[in-house]
Design a protein around this motif. Structure first.
Motif, PDB file in Angstrom:
ATOM      1  N   GLN A 324      39.642  37.911  31.663  1.00 21.32           N
ATOM      2  CA  GLN A 324      40.320  38.806  32.311  1.00 21.32           C
ATOM      3  C   GLN A 324      41.211  38.466  33.535  1.00 21.32           C
ATOM      4  O   GLN A 324      40.764  37.509  34.423  1.00 21.32           O
ATOM      5  CB  GLN A 324      39.207  39.961  32.857  1.00 21.32           C
ATOM      6  N   PRO A 325      42.562  38.715  33.629  1.00 22.34           N
ATOM      7  CA  PRO A 325      43.474  38.301  34.526  1.00 22.34           C
ATOM      8  C   PRO A 325      43.112  39.061  36.005  1.00 22.34           C
ATOM      9  O   PRO A 325      42.530  39.985  36.012  1.00 22.34           O
ATOM     10  CB  PRO A 325      44.716  38.704  34.150  1.00 22.34           C
ATOM     11  N   THR A 326      43.661  38.380  37.147  1.00 26.17           N
ATOM     12  CA  THR A 326      43.577  39.063  38.546  1.00 26.17           C
ATOM     13  C   THR A 326      44.932  39.075  39.045  1.00 26.17           C
ATOM     14  O   THR A 326      45.788  38.015  38.666  1.00 26.17           O
ATOM     15  CB  THR A 326      42.719  38.243  39.204  1.00 26.17           C
ATOM     16  N   ILE A 327      45.406  40.042  39.868  1.00 27.41           N
ATOM     17  CA  ILE A 327      46.721  40.307  40.313  1.00 27.41           C
ATOM     18  C   ILE A 327      46.750  40.359  41.770  1.00 27.41           C
ATOM     19  O   ILE A 327      45.837  41.159  42.297  1.00 27.41           O
ATOM     20  CB  ILE A 327      47.444  41.181  39.368  1.00 27.41           C
ATOM     21  N   ARG A 330      51.837  40.973  45.511  1.00 25.28           N
ATOM     22  CA  ARG A 330      53.208  40.460  45.225  1.00 25.28           C
ATOM     23  C   ARG A 330      53.405  40.146  43.547  1.00 25.28           C
ATOM     24  O   ARG A 330      54.384  39.845  43.322  1.00 25.28           O
ATOM     25  CB  ARG A 330      53.262  38.859  45.727  1.00 25.28           C
ATOM     26  N   GLY A 331      52.480  40.733  42.889  1.00 25.92           N
ATOM     27  CA  GLY A 331      52.658  40.851  41.598  1.00 25.92           C
ATOM     28  C   GLY A 331      52.400  39.267  40.770  1.00 25.92           C
ATOM     29  O   GLY A 331      52.535  39.280  39.757  1.00 25.92           O
ATOM     30  N   GLN A 332      51.864  38.332  41.460  1.00 23.95           N
ATOM     31  CA  GLN A 332      51.607  37.011  41.017  1.00 23.95           C
ATOM     32  C   GLN A 332      49.980  37.100  40.219  1.00 23.95           C
ATOM     33  O   GLN A 332      49.347  37.767  40.637  1.00 23.95           O
ATOM     34  CB  GLN A 332      51.367  36.150  42.100  1.00 23.95           C
ATOM     35  N   VAL A 333      49.772  36.617  38.951  1.00 25.40           N
ATOM     36  CA  VAL A 333      48.847  37.043  38.200  1.00 25.40           C
ATOM     37  C   VAL A 333      48.180  35.640  37.822  1.00 25.40           C
ATOM     38  O   VAL A 333      48.937  34.412  37.682  1.00 25.40           O
ATOM     39  CB  VAL A 333      49.203  37.444  36.766  1.00 25.40           C
ATOM     40  N   VAL A 334      46.911  35.339  37.818  1.00 25.62           N
ATOM     41  CA  VAL A 334      46.253  34.150  37.414  1.00 25.62           C
ATOM     42  C   VAL A 334      45.078  34.603  36.291  1.00 25.62           C
ATOM     43  O   VAL A 334      44.684  35.569  36.194  1.00 25.62           O
ATOM     44  CB  VAL A 334      45.462  33.464  38.424  1.00 25.62           C
ATOM     45  N   ALA A 335      45.239  33.741  35.302  1.00 23.57           N
ATOM     46  CA  ALA A 335      44.067  33.863  34.154  1.00 23.57           C
ATOM     47  C   ALA A 335      43.979  32.422  33.431  1.00 23.57           C
ATOM     48  O   ALA A 335      44.386  31.645  33.906  1.00 23.57           O
ATOM     49  CB  ALA A 335      44.791  34.944  33.068  1.00 23.57           C
ATOM     50  N   ALA A 368      40.630  29.657  36.953  1.00 25.30           N
ATOM     51  CA  ALA A 368      41.299  30.372  37.832  1.00 25.30           C
ATOM     52  C   ALA A 368      40.287  31.738  38.000  1.00 25.30           C
ATOM     53  O   ALA A 368      40.418  32.575  37.142  1.00 25.30           O
ATOM     54  CB  ALA A 368      42.774  30.673  37.759  1.00 25.30           C
ATOM     55  N   ALA A 369      39.752  31.699  39.258  1.00 31.43           N
ATOM     56  CA  ALA A 369      39.039  32.885  39.565  1.00 31.43           C
ATOM     57  C   ALA A 369      39.637  34.152  40.528  1.00 31.43           C
ATOM     58  O   ALA A 369      39.160  35.293  40.021  1.00 31.43           O
ATOM     59  CB  ALA A 369      37.646  32.412  40.084  1.00 31.43           C
ATOM     60  N   ALA A 370      40.455  33.669  41.215  1.00 29.19           N
ATOM     61  CA  ALA A 370      41.103  34.695  42.328  1.00 29.19           C
ATOM     62  C   ALA A 370      42.489  34.510  42.834  1.00 29.19           C
ATOM     63  O   ALA A 370      42.538  32.916  42.883  1.00 29.19           O
ATOM     64  CB  ALA A 370      40.071  34.987  43.215  1.00 29.19           C
ATOM     65  N   ILE A 371      43.471  35.024  43.308  1.00 32.85           N
ATOM     66  CA  ILE A 371      44.336  34.970  44.114  1.00 32.85           C
ATOM     67  C   ILE A 371      44.630  35.801  44.967  1.00 32.85           C
ATOM     68  O   ILE A 371      44.499  37.106  44.883  1.00 32.85           O
ATOM     69  CB  ILE A 371      45.820  34.888  43.296  1.00 32.85           C
ATOM     70  N   ASN A 372      45.145  35.412  46.424  1.00 35.20           N
ATOM     71  CA  ASN A 372      45.168  36.410  47.328  1.00 35.20           C
ATOM     72  C   ASN A 372      46.775  36.462  47.545  1.00 35.20           C
ATOM     73  O   ASN A 372      47.530  36.143  46.841  1.00 35.20           O
ATOM     74  CB  ASN A 372      44.548  35.739  48.806  1.00 35.20           C
ATOM     75  N   VAL A 377      45.396  30.271  45.067  1.00 34.62           N
ATOM     76  CA  VAL A 377      44.476  30.413  43.975  1.00 34.62           C
ATOM     77  C   VAL A 377      43.045  29.378  44.163  1.00 34.62           C
ATOM     78  O   VAL A 377      43.413  28.365  44.638  1.00 34.62           O
ATOM     79  CB  VAL A 377      45.293  29.924  42.623  1.00 34.62           C
ATOM     80  N   ILE A 378      42.248  30.184  43.737  1.00 38.17           N
ATOM     81  CA  ILE A 378      40.841  29.427  44.003  1.00 38.17           C
ATOM     82  C   ILE A 378      40.268  29.603  42.289  1.00 38.17           C
ATOM     83  O   ILE A 378      40.480  30.404  41.496  1.00 38.17           O
ATOM     84  CB  ILE A 378      39.838  29.733  44.819  1.00 38.17           C
TER      85      ILE A 378
END
Length: 398
Positions: A324-327, A330-335, A368-372, A377-378
């Motif tokens: 599941q991605p996270t956003i 700023r619209g940056q997405v990690v998955a 990748a678990a999360a982005i602020n 990204v962490i």
């Protein structure tokens, strides 16, 4: 508010990026090893806007210790898992009680000290905290076994902890998934419609018309917009957006039959299906996963009524599945992508329509678990020796 990678690099600070014309170096993603508390493995699960990171480290015998990382220092928070953190540095999670199987104690860490949150229902009570808002309100669930026998399971009850007091929310067989700064709480109920709880009142989110009269909520923003998934009249599951009392079917990617916005089903050793990433930002952009024409699950970005396949142009996309991605706002997405033919996982970040594979600590995989909202990204990465370490990726110029 409120849990797969390329063989590109070889050092403790590994970079992945692009070059500008003329040979000058452009922005690059730099990876930082957050450490392991001296244990074999660690993973980062959440971070806030001031760059504080929480997660856990685990010993070979499976015992875990929660950690807080800030300003280059890793701090041991004691036994447990830290899964969420607010802007004031208050972290929440749980620890295994050690008395009975599946029995946990919900925890709140403040200024590095752990406090057990009351979830007393009986002699065999258990509790788990999953989210904390800026005022220190904590949500999660608890329950009690009918018997302390190892064969008995716990029937959960959604819980809210505020000002030192525990309150039960909604109905039995429910779990609280998220809370926003307005105090709106997402609640999932076993085999029933998801709820949003606010000021003592629970509102059903409805369904997409399937025979199964249930839905599942995953994320909420400060505007009260909620995303999740539900069964349609065709019997397949579709992602939805709920706002102002109405539920909207987000559809699927072209040729796909199903879509979803759900909790990450794999966060390291946790297999934590109730770890919910930020799936909707304050602009109303939504991320999730959808099947494609070949039946593979790809990450999507939904905005302005249109769903875009984030993985369409990536190598190996046809032979992989995605977390599941996270956003962020700023619209940056990690998955994270997992290759079906190997155990390799690849973490990606999308910004300005471009996907970049995040580097590793010299190993084959990352997650990748999360982005602020600062674009930090962490997650985790494997090392040259195959160990998994908690990591932080930051975008730096030059």
């Amino acid at each position: 508010m409120r849990r797969l990678v390329l063989l590109l690099v070889v050092s403790l600070a590994v970079v992945a990026g692009v070059s500008r014309a003329g040979g000058s170096a452009g922005p690059r993603w730099v990876i930082t090893d957050l450490g392991t508390l001296g244990l074999p493995k660690s993973e980062a699960l959440a971070l806030n806007e001031v760059g504080q990171v929480v997660g856990y480290a685990v010993a070979t015998d499976g015992r875990s210790r929660a950690f807080l990382w800030e300003k280059g220092r890793l701090r041991d928070l004691g036994v447990g898992y830290a899964v969420a953190i607010n802007e004031h540095g208050q972290a929440v999670g749980y620890k295994d009680s050690g008395r009975y199987r599946d029995q946990r104690q919900a925890l709140l860490w403040e200024k590095g000290k752990a406090r057990i949150l009351d979830s007393s229902f009986g002699d065999c009570s258990s509790g788990t905290a999953v989210a904390v808002d800026g005022s220190g309100r904590v949500v999660g669930w608890g329950g009690d076994k009918e018997s302390c026998s190892l064969s008995m399971s716990i029937a959960p009850q959604a819980l809210l902890w505020a000002k030192g007091a525990m309150s039960t929310l909604a109905v039995p067989n429910s779990v609280a998934a998220a809370i926003n700064e307005r105090g709106q709480v997402l609640i999932n109920v076993w085999d029933e419609q998801a709820l949003v709880w606010e000021k003592g009142r629970a509102t059903k989110l409805g369904t997409l018309g399937g025979k199964f009269d249930g839905s599942r909520a995953a994320s909420i923003n400060e505007r009260g917009q909620i995303v999740g998934y539900s069964q349609t009249t065709k019997g397949t599951s579709h992602a939805f957006l709920w706002q102002k009392g109405r539920i909207l079917d987000l559809g699927t990617l072209p040729g796909g039959k199903s879509s979803s916005i759900d909790g990450v089903t794999r966060v390291g050793d946790l297999n934590f299906s109730n770890y919910y990433p930020h799936a909707i930002n304050e602009a109303g952009q939504v991320v999730g996963t959808s099947t494609t024409a070949n039946g593979r699950w790809h990450p999507f970005l939904w905005q302005n009524g249109r769903m875009t396949d984030l993985a369409a142009r990536l190598p190996d996309a046809k032979n992989s599945w995605w977390s599941q991605p996270t956003i962020n706002d700023r619209g940056q997405v990690v998955a994270t992508m997992a290759l079906r033919t190997t155990t390799v996982e690849r973490a990606y970040v999308w910004q300005n329509g471009k996907a970049t594979a995040l580097g590793t600590l010299g190993g084959a995989s990352s997650f990748a678990a999360a982005i602020n909202n600062h674009g930090e990204v962490i997650g985790s990465s494997t090392t040259k020796t195959g160990q998994t370490h908690a990591v932080l990726w930051t975008l730096r110029s030059g």
